[in-house]
Design an enzyme around this catalytic site. Structure first.
Site, PDB file in Angstrom:
ATOM      1  N   HIS A  17       5.659  -3.491   7.641  1.00  0.00           N
ATOM      2  CA  HIS A  17       5.225  -3.587   9.040  1.00  0.00           C
ATOM      3  C   HIS A  17       5.643  -4.964   9.562  1.00  0.00           C
ATOM      4  CE1 HIS A  17       2.282  -4.072  12.335  1.00  0.00           C
ATOM      5  NE2 HIS A  17       2.074  -2.766  12.281  1.00  0.00           N
TER       6      HIS A  17
ATOM      7  N   ASP B 242      -0.585  -5.892   1.323  1.00  0.00           N
ATOM      8  CA  ASP B 242      -1.021  -5.435   2.636  1.00  0.00           C
ATOM      9  C   ASP B 242      -1.611  -4.032   2.440  1.00  0.00           C
ATOM     10  OD1 ASP B 242      -1.268  -4.301   5.105  1.00  0.00           O
ATOM     11  OD2 ASP B 242       0.725  -4.833   5.823  1.00  0.00           O
TER      12      ASP B 242
ATOM     13  N   GLN C 159      -2.896   0.316   5.189  1.00  0.00           N
ATOM     14  CA  GLN C 159      -2.779   1.779   5.189  1.00  0.00           C
ATOM     15  C   GLN C 159      -3.380   2.414   3.937  1.00  0.00           C
ATOM     16  OE1 GLN C 159      -1.956   3.575   7.676  1.00  0.00           O
ATOM     17  NE2 GLN C 159      -1.117   1.973   8.977  1.00  0.00           N
TER      18      GLN C 159
ATOM     19  N   LYS D 295      -8.809   0.619  10.927  1.00  0.00           N
ATOM     20  CA  LYS D 295      -8.091   1.719  10.264  1.00  0.00           C
ATOM     21  C   LYS D 295      -8.981   2.402   9.238  1.00  0.00           C
ATOM     22  CE  LYS D 295      -3.623  -0.596  10.715  1.00  0.00           C
ATOM     23  NZ  LYS D 295      -2.911   0.111  11.769  1.00  0.00           N
TER      24      LYS D 295
ATOM     25  N   CYS E  26       6.365  -0.243  14.614  1.00  0.00           N
ATOM     26  CA  CYS E  26       6.277  -1.635  14.120  1.00  0.00           C
ATOM     27  C   CYS E  26       7.063  -1.838  12.827  1.00  0.00           C
ATOM     28  CB  CYS E  26       4.826  -2.078  13.934  1.00  0.00           C
ATOM     29  SG  CYS E  26       3.906  -2.149  15.455  1.00  0.00           S
TER      30      CYS E  26
HETATM   31  N1  PLP Z   1       0.314  -3.725   8.039  1.00  0.00           N
HETATM   32  C1  PLP Z   1       0.388  -2.389   8.061  1.00  0.00           C
HETATM   33  C2  PLP Z   1       0.947  -1.662   6.879  1.00  0.00           C
HETATM   34  C3  PLP Z   1      -0.049  -1.692   9.183  1.00  0.00           C
HETATM   35  O1  PLP Z   1       0.042  -0.360   9.210  1.00  0.00           O
HETATM   36  C4  PLP Z   1      -0.577  -2.418  10.276  1.00  0.00           C
HETATM   37  C5  PLP Z   1      -1.016  -1.699  11.499  1.00  0.00           C
HETATM   38  O2  PLP Z   1      -0.523  -0.646  11.826  1.00  0.00           O
HETATM   39  C6  PLP Z   1      -0.660  -3.795  10.194  1.00  0.00           C
HETATM   40  C7  PLP Z   1      -0.194  -4.416   9.051  1.00  0.00           C
HETATM   41  C8  PLP Z   1      -1.231  -4.619  11.305  1.00  0.00           C
HETATM   42  O3  PLP Z   1      -2.593  -4.378  11.411  1.00  0.00           O
HETATM   43  P1  PLP Z   1      -3.454  -5.026  12.583  1.00  0.00           P
HETATM   44  O4  PLP Z   1      -2.769  -4.628  13.859  1.00  0.00           O
HETATM   45  O5  PLP Z   1      -4.800  -4.416  12.417  1.00  0.00           O
HETATM   46  O6  PLP Z   1      -3.454  -6.501  12.388  1.00  0.00           O
END
Ligand code: PLP
Length: 402
Positions: free
Chosen positions: A122, A199, A202, A225, A363
């Protein structure tokens, strides 16, 4: 709990879109709907009295501090951290990654060092590392993926070097659904002396997480999420590492002594929690964790895997559809492209039928480049989705394509 009871716990699912189309919410990888018990906890917190934490001695302040610290313990247990001081509250996954990229980057990255990410990250797990590299004259190395959307482990091993300082990887890809072999990655990264940031944005709502078993150094996720309200993130870090890191943001709540020329900082976890935390939403996250634990991972995983397999099978039968989520080990994230149609049109036409999906680059622009598309359609499954919803979604999609 039955699926009907689960659905009753989400007020927003009861609505119709465009007047008469019952909502079919399949954008759970972006944000999940918010659980009523989490909203109840949020409102109860405000009804019982809002106060700033860790400051005053009055009853409301004591209660607020207690509620926040109890949630910290709940998060600790949820991800099996050794100590609650290893749990830091932030505003989200993005904020947590920025914290580590800045703080760890400042303390440990030297010119010529390498930071290793993957092609499926992401943007939140790419851009903070690009800046950390720029600041320190380090190099950003990238693990490629194969045509099934899985990390190529031999390429990962080739890129691990003594100068690799940090490996920052997603546990589950937000657009491919791929589950990465984190424990193996951690073990190999540690062998060259690199630390690993996971991270888990998900992963957190779909599988149990045990940071001690994974042996990862940092692990990160967002409240929105996992059926809790927006605005809260978690950063887990091993205590020994966090203790060595300089603070990222500074101000009230994280200091020990302040004199006008200089200041000293307090210990963990407060050293990384400058300013007033989002107490009400943190308390709501605690309620969402309790709810997920009451349902249990066995049920959640089996139910979602079954729905996902059903959806994949139906999607594969649609002529002209290119399924993008094809990894062997994956969660209920179903991305696809229809070469003859623009993803945005598909999203709008599905919305006209009450179906919410994500469209666009999701993203992950580098991943889109690797896949040779400028955007995808993504249907992502949550605990409240049903087989009937999947059937309806695929029927409508097939009709739109026709
Ligand atoms: N990392 C992953 C794998 C994501 O799917 C997302 C959000 O879709 C993020 C980071 C960013 O999360 P946030 O917008 O809650 O900071």
């Amino acid at each position: 709990m039955t699926i009907d009871e689960i659905r009753q716990s989400f007020y927003s699912l009861q609505q119709s879109i465009h007047g008469n189309k019952p909502l079919v919410y399949l954008d759970n990888a972006a944000t999940t709907q918010t659980l009523q018990p989490a909203l109840d906890a949020l409102i109860a917190y405000y009804h019982q009295g809002n106060a700033n934490v860790h400051r005053a001695t009055h009853t409301l302040a004591t209660n607020a501090t207690h509620a926040l610290e109890e949630t910290r313990k709940a998060v600790q247990q949820f991800i099996h951290a050794k100590e609650s001081t290893e749990i830091i509250f932030t505003s989200g996954t993005t904020a947590s990654i920025n914290l580590v990229a800045n703080s760890y980057g400042a303390a440990y990255i030297q010119p010529g060092d390498e930071i290793l990410i993957s092609e499926m990250e992401h943007h939140s797990n790419i851009v903070p590392w690009q800046l950390a590299c720029e600041r320190k004259g380090a190099h950003l190395a990238v693990i490629p993926i194969n045509d099934q959307g899985e990390l190529i482990m031999e390429e990962f091993e080739k890129r691990l070097k003594p100068r690799t300082k940090i490996v920052a990887l997603t546990q589950v890809s937000n657009n491919l659904g791929t589950i990465n072999p984190i424990a193996e990655i951690v073990q190999k990264a540690h062998a060259v002396g690199a630390v690993v940031l996971v991270d888990a944005a998900q992963a957190v709502a779909h599988m149990p997480i045990d940071v001690q078993q994974l042996d990862c150094d940092f692990l990160i996720f967002s409240s929105h999420k996992m059926y809790a309200p927006t605005g809260v993130g978690v950063l887990y870090g091993k205590r020994a590492l966090l203790e060595q890191l300089p603070p990222y943001q500074v101000g009230g709540g994280m200091i020990d002594q302040v004199t006008l020329p200089q200041s000293t900082y307090t210990g963990l976890p407060y050293k990384f929690e400058a300013g007033t935390p989002n107490t009400a939403n943190i308390v709501a996250l605690g309620a969402a964790i309790a709810w997920l634990q009451a349902i249990g991972w066995k049920y959640i995983m089996e139910y979602e895997q079954q729905l996902s397999a059903y959806a994949k099978q139906l999607l594969q039968d649609i002529k002209g559809l290119r399924l993008i989520s094809t990894a062997r080990d994956s969660v209920g994230i179903l991305s696809f492209a229809i070469p003859t149609m623009h993803h945005l049109d598909i999203g709008l036409l599905l919305d006209a039928q009450g179906i919410a999906v994500r469209t666009g680059h999701g993203c992950t622009q580098p991943l889109m480049k690797r896949l040779g598309v400028d955007g995808i359609v993504r249907a992502s499954i949550g605990i409240y989705n049903t087989e009937a919803e999947i059937t309806y979604f695929v029927e409508q999609l097939a009709r739109i394509i026709r």
